[in-house]
Design an enzyme around this catalytic site. Structure first.
Site, short mmCIF file in Angstrom:
data_model
loop_
_atom_site.label_atom_id
_atom_site.label_comp_id
_atom_site.label_asym_id
_atom_site.label_seq_id
_atom_site.Cartn_x
_atom_site.Cartn_y
_atom_site.Cartn_z
N LEU A 52 0.86 -1.18 0.00
CA LEU A 52 0.00 0.00 0.00
C LEU A 52 0.90 1.22 0.00
CD1 LEU A 52 -2.60 -1.01 2.76
CD2 LEU A 52 -2.94 -1.11 0.28
N ASP A 53 0.44 2.32 -0.59
CA ASP A 53 1.20 3.56 -0.56
C ASP A 53 1.46 3.98 0.88
OD1 ASP A 53 1.16 3.66 -3.31
OD2 ASP A 53 -0.51 5.08 -3.41
N ARG A 54 2.50 4.75 1.08
CA ARG A 54 2.90 5.18 2.42
C ARG A 54 1.72 5.78 3.20
NH1 ARG A 54 7.56 7.58 5.24
NH2 ARG A 54 8.90 6.96 3.50
N THR A 56 -1.53 5.46 2.63
CA THR A 56 -2.74 4.65 2.66
C THR A 56 -2.75 3.77 3.90
OG1 THR A 56 -2.85 4.62 0.24
CG2 THR A 56 -4.12 2.95 1.39
N ARG A 153 -6.63 6.55 -7.18
CA ARG A 153 -6.47 8.00 -7.10
C ARG A 153 -6.65 8.65 -8.47
NH1 ARG A 153 -0.78 7.93 -4.19
NH2 ARG A 153 -0.87 10.20 -4.37
#
Length: 232
Positions: A52-54, A56, A153
C-alpha cells in the site's frame, strides 16, 4: 513505531492494519518500515505479499513462510484477490460507476489516463460507488479490478472527484475542522484519505479462503463526522 494491530493471523497468513505514514518496506530515507518492525517484534522473516502507498491505511497481507507467500502472490497477480477501499473525495457522487480508463506512467512518479493509441498504456478498471454523500464531498467505496500504481487516485481524479487531499493529484495542504464543516482550526486530515477496508482471497494451495476487514481510521472517522454536520 507503535506495534501494528493484527487483524488476522493463521495458516501462515498475517493481515495487519497498516497505519498511515509508514512505508511497507524501507524507502530511500532509510526510515522504519512496517515489514522491519514486524520482523523485529517477531524475530523472524516476514514475507511481503503486496503493498500500500505510504499514506494509505488499512488491511495489508503478509506471509509467514515461502509457500504461503508464493500462493498469495500468484493470487494477487492473477486478480483472484478482491480488495475494497474507502476514500473521501471532493464533490457529490450519487450513483455507482465503472471507470474503464487505461493508465500510463507520467512525470515525477505519477500516473495519468492514457491518450488513444499510446502503446505503453495498461488496461485499468475500478468500480466506484457512493457510501455516504455530503454537501461538497462523498465517502466512496472503490474496488480496483486491475492493480495499477495509483489506480484508484487517478481514476477518481478522472471522474472529477479527486481525494480531499492528495499531494500528487490534488490539494496538497492539510484540511482543518473549518474546511470540513466544523468551527476550529485544528488539523483533521494531513494525508490522502484512502483506506484499504477489506481484502479477501479464495481457497489457495495451502491457504484457506478468508476475508478480513479493517476499521476506518481515526482521522477519516473525524473527517466524516465533521462532513455530516453540513447536512444538518
Amino acid at each position: 513505531m507503535t506495534e501494528p494491530r493484527i487483524l488476522f493471523e493463521g495458516g501462515g497468513v498475517l493481515v495487519v492494519d497498516k497505519p498511515p505514514g509508514v512505508p511497507v518496506i524501507p524507502g530511500r530515507d532509510g526510515g522504519p518500515s512496517l515489514r522491519d518492525a514486524l520482523e523485529s517484534q517477531r524475530g523472524r522473516k516476514i514475507f511481503v505479499v503486496h503493498r500500500l502507498d505510504r499514506d494509505t491505511s488499512g488491511a495489508l497481507v503478509f506471509a509467514l513462510d515461502a509457500a504461503v507467500h508464493r500462493a498469495l502472490s500468484i493470487a494477487f497477480e492473477s486478480g483472484k484477490v478482491r480488495k475494497r477501499y474507502l476514500a473521501l473525495v471532493e464533490g457529490r457522487i450519487d450513483a455507482p460507476s465503472l471507470v474503464d480508463a487505461p493508465l500510463i506512467a507520467a512525470r515525477k512518479g505519477r500516473m495519468r489516463v492514457a491518450r488513444p493509441g499510446e502503446a505503453e498504456a495498461k488496461p485499468s478498471r475500478t468500480r466506484v460507488r457512493p457510501v455516504e454523500s455530503f454537501d461538497k464531498a462523498t465517502l466512496v467505496e472503490a474496488e480496483p479490478l486491475t492493480g495499477r500504481t495509483h489506480q484508484i487516485r487517478v481514476h477518481l481524479l478522472s471522474l472529477g472527484h479527486p481525494l480531499l487531499m492528495d499531494h500528487q493529484y490534488g490539494r496538497d495542504t492539510a484540511l482543518t475542522e473549518k474546511d470540513l464543516g466544523g468551527q476550529g482550526d485544528g488539523v483533521v486530515l494531513e494525508r490522502t484519505p484512502l483506506h484499504a477496508a477489506r481484502v479477501e482471497w479464495p481457497a489457495l494451495p495451502g491457504v484457506e479462503a478468508r476475508g478480513v476487514d479493517a476499521p476506518l481510521p481515526e482521522d477519516m472517522v473525524r473527517a466524516r463526522d465533521l462532513l455530516r454536520r453540513t447536512l444538518g
